[in-house]
Write an enzyme that holds these catalytic residues in place. Structure first.
Site, mmCIF file in Angstrom:
data_model
loop_
_atom_site.group_PDB
_atom_site.id
_atom_site.type_symbol
_atom_site.label_atom_id
_atom_site.label_comp_id
_atom_site.label_asym_id
_atom_site.label_seq_id
_atom_site.Cartn_x
_atom_site.Cartn_y
_atom_site.Cartn_z
ATOM 1 N N SER A 132 0.833 -1.205 0.000
ATOM 2 C CA SER A 132 0.000 0.000 0.000
ATOM 3 C C SER A 132 0.866 1.253 0.000
ATOM 4 O O SER A 132 1.962 1.266 0.587
ATOM 5 C CB SER A 132 -0.858 -0.020 1.279
ATOM 6 O OG SER A 132 -1.382 1.250 1.544
ATOM 7 N N GLU A 134 0.473 3.451 1.864
ATOM 8 C CA GLU A 134 0.619 3.802 3.284
ATOM 9 C C GLU A 134 2.046 3.578 3.779
ATOM 10 O O GLU A 134 2.441 4.142 4.793
ATOM 11 C CB GLU A 134 -0.367 3.000 4.133
ATOM 12 C CG GLU A 134 -1.807 3.504 4.046
ATOM 13 C CD GLU A 134 -2.032 4.800 4.815
ATOM 14 O OE1 GLU A 134 -1.224 5.114 5.700
ATOM 15 O OE2 GLU A 134 -3.004 5.503 4.506
ATOM 16 N N TYR A 156 -1.126 -0.309 10.695
ATOM 17 C CA TYR A 156 -1.392 -1.016 9.430
ATOM 18 C C TYR A 156 -0.201 -0.851 8.482
ATOM 19 O O TYR A 156 0.291 -1.820 7.894
ATOM 20 C CB TYR A 156 -2.676 -0.449 8.808
ATOM 21 C CG TYR A 156 -2.888 -0.763 7.343
ATOM 22 C CD1 TYR A 156 -3.413 -1.994 6.934
ATOM 23 C CD2 TYR A 156 -2.577 0.171 6.346
ATOM 24 C CE1 TYR A 156 -3.617 -2.276 5.583
ATOM 25 C CE2 TYR A 156 -2.780 -0.105 5.007
ATOM 26 C CZ TYR A 156 -3.293 -1.330 4.623
ATOM 27 O OH TYR A 156 -3.493 -1.593 3.285
HETATM 28 P P1 NAP Z 1 -10.936 -5.348 2.011
HETATM 29 O O1 NAP Z 1 -12.151 -5.039 1.190
HETATM 30 O O2 NAP Z 1 -10.862 -4.905 3.423
HETATM 31 O O3 NAP Z 1 -10.715 -6.935 1.939
HETATM 32 C C1 NAP Z 1 -9.824 -7.604 2.784
HETATM 33 C C2 NAP Z 1 -9.943 -9.090 2.563
HETATM 34 O O4 NAP Z 1 -9.079 -9.746 3.497
HETATM 35 C C3 NAP Z 1 -11.359 -9.649 2.819
HETATM 36 O O5 NAP Z 1 -11.591 -10.710 1.927
HETATM 37 C C4 NAP Z 1 -11.228 -10.175 4.245
HETATM 38 O O6 NAP Z 1 -12.147 -11.210 4.559
HETATM 39 C C5 NAP Z 1 -9.821 -10.754 4.177
HETATM 40 N N1 NAP Z 1 -9.250 -11.007 5.489
HETATM 41 C C6 NAP Z 1 -9.139 -10.174 6.547
HETATM 42 N N2 NAP Z 1 -8.578 -10.784 7.580
HETATM 43 C C7 NAP Z 1 -8.326 -12.058 7.183
HETATM 44 C C8 NAP Z 1 -7.776 -13.205 7.815
HETATM 45 N N3 NAP Z 1 -7.373 -13.169 9.091
HETATM 46 N N4 NAP Z 1 -7.673 -14.354 7.100
HETATM 47 C C9 NAP Z 1 -8.101 -14.405 5.815
HETATM 48 N N5 NAP Z 1 -8.647 -13.369 5.172
HETATM 49 C C10 NAP Z 1 -8.762 -12.214 5.849
HETATM 50 O O7 NAP Z 1 -9.638 -4.768 1.290
HETATM 51 P P2 NAP Z 1 -9.428 -4.305 -0.237
HETATM 52 O O8 NAP Z 1 -9.750 -2.859 -0.343
HETATM 53 O O9 NAP Z 1 -10.061 -5.299 -1.140
HETATM 54 O O10 NAP Z 1 -7.834 -4.403 -0.343
HETATM 55 C C11 NAP Z 1 -7.204 -5.623 -0.727
HETATM 56 C C12 NAP Z 1 -5.765 -5.617 -0.224
HETATM 57 O O11 NAP Z 1 -5.081 -4.503 -0.785
HETATM 58 C C13 NAP Z 1 -5.601 -5.479 1.279
HETATM 59 O O12 NAP Z 1 -4.454 -6.213 1.650
HETATM 60 C C14 NAP Z 1 -5.341 -3.999 1.503
HETATM 61 O O13 NAP Z 1 -4.614 -3.808 2.682
HETATM 62 C C15 NAP Z 1 -4.556 -3.668 0.262
HETATM 63 N N6 NAP Z 1 -4.667 -2.299 -0.235
HETATM 64 C C16 NAP Z 1 -5.880 -1.728 -0.460
HETATM 65 C C17 NAP Z 1 -5.963 -0.462 -0.997
HETATM 66 C C18 NAP Z 1 -7.278 0.189 -1.297
HETATM 67 O O14 NAP Z 1 -7.296 1.409 -1.500
HETATM 68 N N7 NAP Z 1 -8.382 -0.562 -1.394
HETATM 69 C C19 NAP Z 1 -4.785 0.239 -1.315
HETATM 70 C C20 NAP Z 1 -3.558 -0.393 -1.090
HETATM 71 C C21 NAP Z 1 -3.508 -1.669 -0.577
HETATM 72 P P3 NAP Z 1 -13.653 -10.875 5.130
HETATM 73 O O15 NAP Z 1 -14.464 -10.524 3.907
HETATM 74 O O16 NAP Z 1 -14.031 -12.144 5.767
HETATM 75 O O17 NAP Z 1 -13.511 -9.730 6.075
HETATM 76 O O1 F7E Z 2 -9.517 7.426 4.624
HETATM 77 C C1 F7E Z 2 -10.186 10.739 5.983
HETATM 78 C C2 F7E Z 2 -9.160 9.878 6.676
HETATM 79 O O2 F7E Z 2 -10.262 5.223 5.508
HETATM 80 C C3 F7E Z 2 -9.123 8.365 3.641
HETATM 81 C C4 F7E Z 2 -7.266 1.650 2.870
HETATM 82 O O3 F7E Z 2 -7.772 0.940 1.770
HETATM 83 O O4 F7E Z 2 -6.230 3.293 1.455
HETATM 84 C C5 F7E Z 2 -7.158 3.117 2.515
HETATM 85 O O5 F7E Z 2 -6.724 3.823 3.670
HETATM 86 C C6 F7E Z 2 -8.958 9.745 4.283
HETATM 87 C C7 F7E Z 2 -8.128 9.736 5.562
HETATM 88 O O6 F7E Z 2 -8.668 5.354 3.537
HETATM 89 C C8 F7E Z 2 -13.389 9.995 7.493
HETATM 90 O O7 F7E Z 2 -8.648 10.524 7.853
HETATM 91 C C9 F7E Z 2 -12.269 11.764 6.939
HETATM 92 O O8 F7E Z 2 -7.275 10.838 5.561
HETATM 93 O O9 F7E Z 2 -11.014 5.946 3.202
HETATM 94 P P1 F7E Z 2 -9.963 5.935 4.243
HETATM 95 P P2 F7E Z 2 -7.130 5.345 3.965
HETATM 96 O O10 F7E Z 2 -6.938 5.558 5.408
HETATM 97 O O11 F7E Z 2 -6.427 6.260 3.025
HETATM 98 C C10 F7E Z 2 -4.891 2.852 1.733
HETATM 99 C C11 F7E Z 2 -4.065 3.071 0.500
HETATM 100 C C12 F7E Z 2 -4.854 1.465 2.238
HETATM 101 O O12 F7E Z 2 -3.901 0.734 2.011
HETATM 102 C C13 F7E Z 2 -5.893 1.086 3.248
HETATM 103 O O13 F7E Z 2 -6.019 -0.335 3.325
HETATM 104 O O14 F7E Z 2 -10.255 10.206 4.666
HETATM 105 N N1 F7E Z 2 -11.518 10.680 6.592
HETATM 106 N N2 F7E Z 2 -13.412 11.364 7.502
HETATM 107 C C14 F7E Z 2 -12.193 9.572 6.920
HETATM 108 N N3 F7E Z 2 -11.884 8.276 6.760
HETATM 109 C C15 F7E Z 2 -12.798 7.345 7.175
HETATM 110 N N4 F7E Z 2 -12.527 6.037 7.000
HETATM 111 N N5 F7E Z 2 -13.969 7.728 7.767
HETATM 112 C C16 F7E Z 2 -14.315 9.036 7.959
HETATM 113 O O15 F7E Z 2 -15.380 9.337 8.481
#
Ligand code: NAP
Ligand code: F7E
Length: 337
Positions: A132, A134, A156
């Site tokens: 990520s 992050e 994270y």
């Molecule tokens: P998500 O919707 O939160 O999906 C996470 C998946 O991981 C779900 O299938 C969840 O299962 C599974 N999981 C969680 N804990 C587990 C465990 N202990 N054992 C097996 N499976 C488990 O995340 P996403 O947005 O699709 O993201 C996919 C991956 O990319 C993640 O690793 C995330 O950190 C990374 N990522 C996401 C973003 C983004 O913007 N979306 C950006 C950068 C990286 P359940 O359905 O049972 O909860």
């Molecule tokens: O927050 C602000 C919050 O939770 C985005 C994950 O997929 O992307 C995701 O992480 C921004 C932050 O995503 C609320 O403070 C304001 O600045 O949608 P988010 P994230 O934290 O950027 C990265 C790339 C990953 O890897 C992660 O798995 O929005 N914000 N108000 C809020 N955020 C949330 N969740 N809720 C609020 O009410």
């Protein structure tokens, strides 16, 4: 027929990746957690689409923290490609549950990587790790690319850094075809309901449906580089089709504030977001990353990847789908599907 194994198949990205690979003719195996209520909502339409003699999607119970189960699954399935998308992926939750987050995000990734290394020949398997942006945290460098120093700013992100280095190590030490996709934020109508974009589009639909009057949010000035999850899963696959594993930033190169997202989403239905949004201090994180913006030149050149969906198209698709979820006609608001 190529076989793929996806950990995290029930998540946003897992469901798009499964669809993508099935369309490419793969046999797709997914690891799902046992849950007292169903957790396959994002996959049900795929499962229901399959005819009996064409069952190319297979789901197996398992947990990324359970190395013995991972060893068995990898050993029995013998996949050509392994995608580790499993994570406790919510940044704010990681401040409340840092140990659990580390078990899943950091050690979970190492466990599946080790199951792959010990069961399969390095010539036969390719591994993808969901890294990520992050990992860069509040960086002094902007935009961020593969050379940007790592500075994780939440539990994270610390877990993702551990996994990132292990993927690189397994590549160098064992010659494993292993890649880190350093993905910037990507969203969709399937985004989890507590991430900010989906919280906004769902909250907006609930306001229009008369179920809610206000939407409570945290830091509205944070900037994120938001793309569409459907476009980003293609980049994951492309990484595994290269002759060697590597690390790639995947991003749009445009950064918007949470306020920008509110303006566009509420603007699509002719509402002023300021009339509906209130700040809840509980939603402000101990440390937030002010701004992310990615430079994906390497992926664009080496993978031939570029994003297909604009910020406006992404927001529009999410608003339309959440209106439909609430039984509201997008047409009524001049939104054509
Ligand atoms: P998500 O919707 O939160 O999906 C996470 C998946 O991981 C779900 O299938 C969840 O299962 C599974 N999981 C969680 N804990 C587990 C465990 N202990 N054992 C097996 N499976 C488990 O995340 P996403 O947005 O699709 O993201 C996919 C991956 O990319 C993640 O690793 C995330 O950190 C990374 N990522 C996401 C973003 C983004 O913007 N979306 C950006 C950068 C990286 P359940 O359905 O049972 O909860
Ligand atoms: O927050 C602000 C919050 O939770 C985005 C994950 O997929 O992307 C995701 O992480 C921004 C932050 O995503 C609320 O403070 C304001 O600045 O949608 P988010 P994230 O934290 O950027 C990265 C790339 C990953 O890897 C992660 O798995 O929005 N914000 N108000 C809020 N955020 C949330 N969740 N809720 C609020 O009410």
């Amino acid at each position: 027929m190529k076989k793929a194994l996806i950990a995290g198949i029930t998540g946003q990205d897992g469901s798009y990746l499964a669809e993508f690979l099935l369309k490419k003719g793969y046999q797709v195996h997914g690891i799902i957690r046992r849950s007292s209520l169903g957790n396959t909502k994002r996959l049900d339409h795929v499962v229901q689409n399959q005819t009996l003699d064409e069952r190319n999607l297979m789901l197996h119970y398992g947990d990324i923290t359970d190395s013995s189960r991972l060893e068995k699954l990898v050993g029995n399935i013998r996949p050509d490609e392994v995608y580790n998308l499993a994570a406790q992926s919510h940044v704010q939750v990681s401040f409340n549950e840092p140990i659990y987050t580390a078990d899943v995000v950091a050690c979970g990734a190492l466990k599946i990587l080790e199951a792959v290394r010990s069961n399969l020949g390095r010539e036969t398997v390719r591994f993808y790790q969901a890294t990520s942006c992050e990992i860069f945290g509040n960086s002094k460098i902007s935009p961020q690319n593969e050379e940007t120093p790592l500075h994780p700013d939440n539990p994270y992100a610390c877990g993702k850094v551990f996994a990132f280095h292990n993927v690189r190590l397994y590549r160098d030490a064992y010659g494993l075809h292993a890649s880190n996709g350093i993905l910037f934020n990507h969203e969709s109508p399937r985004r989890g309901e507590t991430f900010v974009t989906r919280k906004i589009t769902r909250g907006l639909a609930q306001i229009l449906a008369g179920k809610e009057e206000k939407l409570f949010l945290g830091n509205l000035d944070a900037k994120r580089d938001w793309g569409h999850a459907r476009d980003y899963v293609e980049a994951m696959w492309l990484m595994l089709q290269q002759p060697l594993g590597g690390d790639y930033v995947i991003a749009t190169g445009e950064s918007k504030t949470v306020k920008n997202f509110l303006e566009v989403a509420f603007g699509l239905v002719d509402l002023n977001w300021q009339d509906y949004v209130e700040i809840d201090p509980k939603l402000i994180r101990p440390v937030d990353v002010d701004s992310f913006i990615g430079d994906s030149s390497r992926a664009r050149t080496m993978l031939g990847w570029s994003p297909r969906t604009s910020f406006l198209e992404l927001t529009r698709e999410m608003v339309i789908r959440d209106l439909q979820e609430e039984g509201l006609s997008p047409d009524r608001y001049g939104l054509k599907i």
